[in-house]
Design an enzyme around this catalytic site. Structure first.
Site, PDB file in Angstrom:
ATOM      1  N   ASP A 167      -8.806  40.139  36.711  1.00  0.00           N
ATOM      2  CA  ASP A 167      -9.879  40.115  35.994  1.00  0.00           C
ATOM      3  C   ASP A 167     -10.853  39.225  36.199  1.00  0.00           C
ATOM      4  O   ASP A 167     -10.553  38.181  37.104  1.00  0.00           O
ATOM      5  CB  ASP A 167      -9.346  40.018  34.563  1.00  0.00           C
TER       6      ASP A 167
ATOM      7  N   GLY B 234       0.833  -1.212  -0.098  1.00  0.00           N
ATOM      8  CA  GLY B 234       0.009  -0.047   0.068  1.00  0.00           C
ATOM      9  C   GLY B 234       1.040   1.289   0.132  1.00  0.00           C
ATOM     10  O   GLY B 234       1.895   1.315   0.205  1.00  0.00           O
TER      11      GLY B 234
END
Ligand code: GDG
Length: 737
Positions: free
Chosen positions: A508, A29
């Site tokens: 914050d 392959g």
């Protein structure tokens, strides 16, 4: 020495038992040949299934299988028949394969398959971890192993992991139908680099990530709380030289060396000198459009009877996944179609289709490639299609015509082929006619261009480019601007904190102390958080200031019972510790009536967005909008607002999925530095996740300890991954208070 670990479902070799001993044959392959140059260097191992179930390997040969694999630098993952059923034939080939190729009607959602898929993916991941050493590069392949990258990441957080998907990635609208879509994406995102054959697959993947997991996507980068994942396209090439050389050898071979197949092909050509052969080669798979091809060929013969006896379709269908019902049905359908068409058109000396249902040795493949003047490849969907590239590579005299489906990834790079839509029989028939009539000079011209490109972007180059890009993700990680806070750095910060006489902490709120929620009003502080802030502020030496873009009323209500200073709306309002609010800047609000309708118009046109009205600013939130539409509309609104407010002393702040319009000169940098006036703080700390926090990081004195939350471009000195880490850091301050 560091090594490369390659992982794929199957090993690049096939182990079988022949009369009580083991036989090892190499796989042919594309993947196996492609990576062999990396693999054979000796500094890599390949992990995968050897092709036989545990039940098929006799007890006395089990160790031998592993030994044989090791001789080839491979490691065998043993799977039993049940696992192969659920993992390979089940989830991989009855769920992912059809879904990713847009065959939704074939897609099964079976919980048992999914469980086995997870278990087997874990098996592969465990095997990797057994062999992994720091510095190794891990490359995971294909749709059978989508969960492996994250499974490895969980155990080896610093590993360099690449993932390549060899099949298409479907559009979000198709992918979203998968019940396990979140897990699958999270599994893939364990990688540092995710590769696809084409840009289309890449953008479909990015779109799913941003819509389903809601991660920030910037161009081809995905920002996770603790890492950045890069996504890119790498069109896979072939071992060009191998195919070219095989073709040259083929032409030089004597008739004595010829295969039986070649002899038959030659006989055909000699007996009908002006006849042409059309080649088709694929695994017998419904994605490859084999039935469409036969029907289009029938249409061609019906329409152009002058080609009867002048043409023959040589069709090689390689048996594949015959345990899956659709493949068995397809086999029957093809058998019937071939039978019907041969029956319909055959003459005493001619049959229109030669059909081979088997796998052929490499030499026969070359016989077919070199002998057939036309290749007809019509997949309905195909990740790449290497056969198209191999066919062109073997045409060493540059003749031959390739007809290729636009649905194959390869069509993107092979424009000089005759590109067709496989569903349009008229167009396929036209292409066949064009192929027959194409002058040799034109064939040569087209193929020379194709060959030049294929030779350059070979499979070695493909693998090399992927590995280079994967390694560079490590360098990017290291060159990251800010420094991750680890236990050593925490210790350094704590020492400074303890030694300081006057400390100030600017913190914050959203995205830092609490996570974002779909509705801003749902992000209330929990009791532990309030306790933490109260304790930190209780020490005389420490001043805590919560600094946020939120409106004064919400922030004031949520922190009513906690004695802490608040800065709201980026600095418009400041609340003293005693609860008194003061307007800290000369801000105005008359502009709001003129601007509000403009934003409202965007809310109407952009589902999921809304306006937050503050005392001195207006914010347009688009966190819940479709991510792409949200960004487009945000750009549009930003431009519109900037035109509208020019010379009015206003500015547009572009935050995290929010646009905010407010008086110029009000920002967290100005607000925080104002707090330092007249005080001699010797420990200044600021932490935040948003773009608007950058004002603080930039304006505060240089020796401040500035910390960004999440991995983003920042001028903060340090970063932490998320809100949990923020809490841990603040807990540490509490302990050292
Ligand atoms: C998947 C994706 C993607 C075929 N028959 C024989 C044989 N072959 C070889 C060919 C070629 C390979 O098998 C087939 O590759 P394709 O790319 O055409 O298709 P898939 O098997 O579906 O592969 C695909 C690929 O992965 C790579 O990423 O391109 O889209 O579906 O190399 O030569 N070889 C031999 N005998 C045969 O009968 N020896």
């Amino acid at each position: 020495m560091s090594k490369t670990i390659i992982i794929s479902n199957r090993l690049p070799l096939q182990i079988s038992i022949s009369e009580d001993h083991l036989e090892v044959t190499p796989s042919v392959g594309g993947l196996a040949t492609g990576l062999k140059s990396f693999h054979k260097d000796g500094d890599s191992i390949w992990i995968g299934w050897p092709g036989m179930t545990e039940e098929e390997i006799p007890e006395n040969l089990k160790n031998k299988v592993q030994q044989k694999a090791r001789e080839e630098n491979c490691v065998a993952v043993h799977l039993n028949a049940n696992e192969i059923d659920g993992f390979y034939y089940g989830f991989s080939n009855r769920t992912i394969w059809p879904l990713f190729h847009y065959f939704m009607e074939y897609t099964e959602s079976d919980d048992d398959y999914w469980h086995t898929y997870k278990e087997v993916n874990q098996k592969y991941a465990d095997e990797i971890l057994k062999h992994y050493k720091e510095g190794d590069v891990i490359w995971v392949h294909d749709y059978q192993l989508l969960l492996v990258p994250n499974m490895v990441r969980e155990q080896a957080p610093d590993a360099i992991i690449g993932f390549f998907n060899h099949i298409p990635f479907p559009s979000y609208e198709v992918f979203r139908t998968l019940p396990w879509r979140d897990e699958v994406l999270q599994g893939m995102l364990g990688a540092d680099l995710i590769g696809f054959h084409t840009y289309d697959y890449e953008r479909h993947f990015l779109s799913s990530v941003s819509r389903i997991l809601r991660h920030q996507v910037d161009f081809n980068q995905i920002t996770l709380p603790d890492r950045i994942v890069k996504v890119d396209s790498f069109p896979m090439g072939i071992d060009y030289k191998k195919f070219e050389q095989a073709a040259l050898d083929h032409y030089e071979s004597t008739s004595a060396d010829q295969s039986e197949l070649q002899k038959r092909l030659d006989h055909h050509l000699e007996s009908t000198p002006d006849a042409k052969l059309i080649l088709s080669i694929d695994r017998l798979d419904y994605t490859k459009g084999i039935a469409h091809r036969i029907r289009a060929y029938e249409y061609f013969l019906d329409k152009n009877p002058e080609y009867i006896e002048k043409v023959r379709l040589v069709m090689l269908a390689v048996p594949s996944r015959s345990n899956v019902p659709q493949y068995r049905r397809l086999k029957r359908e093809i058998d019937e179609l071939v039978g019907r068409i041969n029956g319909k058109f055959s003459t005493v000396s001619w049959t229109p289709i030669w059909y081979f249902y088997r796998s052929m040795p490499f030499e026969n493949l070359i016989d077919l490639y070199t002998t057939c003047e036309i290749a007809l490849l019509t997949p309905i969907r195909d990740g790449m299609n290497l056969v198209a590239k191999e066919y062109i590579a073997t045409r060493t005299d540059h003749t031959g015509v390739l007809i290729l489906s636009e649905m194959a990834g390869a069509a993107h790079e092979m424009n000089e082929a005759l590109i067709i839509n496989p569903n349009n029989f008229e167009q396929v028939a036209e292409a066949l006619k064009t192929a027959f009539e194409m002058p040799k000079e034109e064939q040569i011209e087209r193929n020379k261009m194709l060959q030049k490109r294929l030779r350059r972007y070979s499979v070695e180059k493909w693998a090399g480019d992927f590995m280079k890009s994967l390694r560079s993700t490590k360098e990017n990680r290291e060159s990251f601007q800010s420094i991750k806070i680890n236990s050593e750095i925490t210790q350094e910060i704590m020492t400074k904190f303890q030694q300081a006489e006057r400390r100030i902490l600017f913190i914050d709120y959203d995205g830092t102390l609490v996570n974002f929620t779909d509705k801003p009003e749902n992000a209330r502080p929990d009791a532990d958080l309030k306790e933490l802030i109260r304790d930190l502020n209780a020490d005389d030496k420490t001043d805590v200031i919560l600094i946020s873009g939120r409106d004064k009323d919400t922030l004031g209500t949520w922190w009513k019972d906690v004695p802490v200073e608040l800065i709201s709306e980026h600095g418009v309002w400041m609340r003293q510790i005693d609860g008194e609010w003061e307007l800290s800047e000369n801000v105005k609000s008359e502009w709001m009536d003129a601007v509000r309708p403009v934003i409202e118009n965007f809310v109407d046109r952009t589902p999921g967005t809304f306006i937050e009205e503050k005392n001195y600013s207006l914010a347009w939130h688009y966190r819940k909008a479709d991510p792409e539409l949200g960004e487009i509309r945000a750009n549009e609104l930003s431009t519109t607002l900037k035109e509208l407010i020019s010379n009015r002393g206003l500015s547009v702040l572009e935050g995290n999925k929010v646009l905010e319009i407010k008086s110029s000169g009000v920002n967290k940098g100005k607000a925080s530095t104002k707090k330092l006036v007249g005080k001699d703080y010797d420990f200044i700390f600021a932490i935040g996740d948003d773009w608007t926090d950058e004002y603080m990081f930039e304006d505060l004195p240089e020796d401040s300890v500035t910390v960004k939350v999440g991995i983003k471009k920042t001028s903060a000195r340090y970063y932490v991954e998320g809100t949990l880490k923020v809490r841990t850091l603040l807990e540490n301050f509490r302990k050292n208070n």
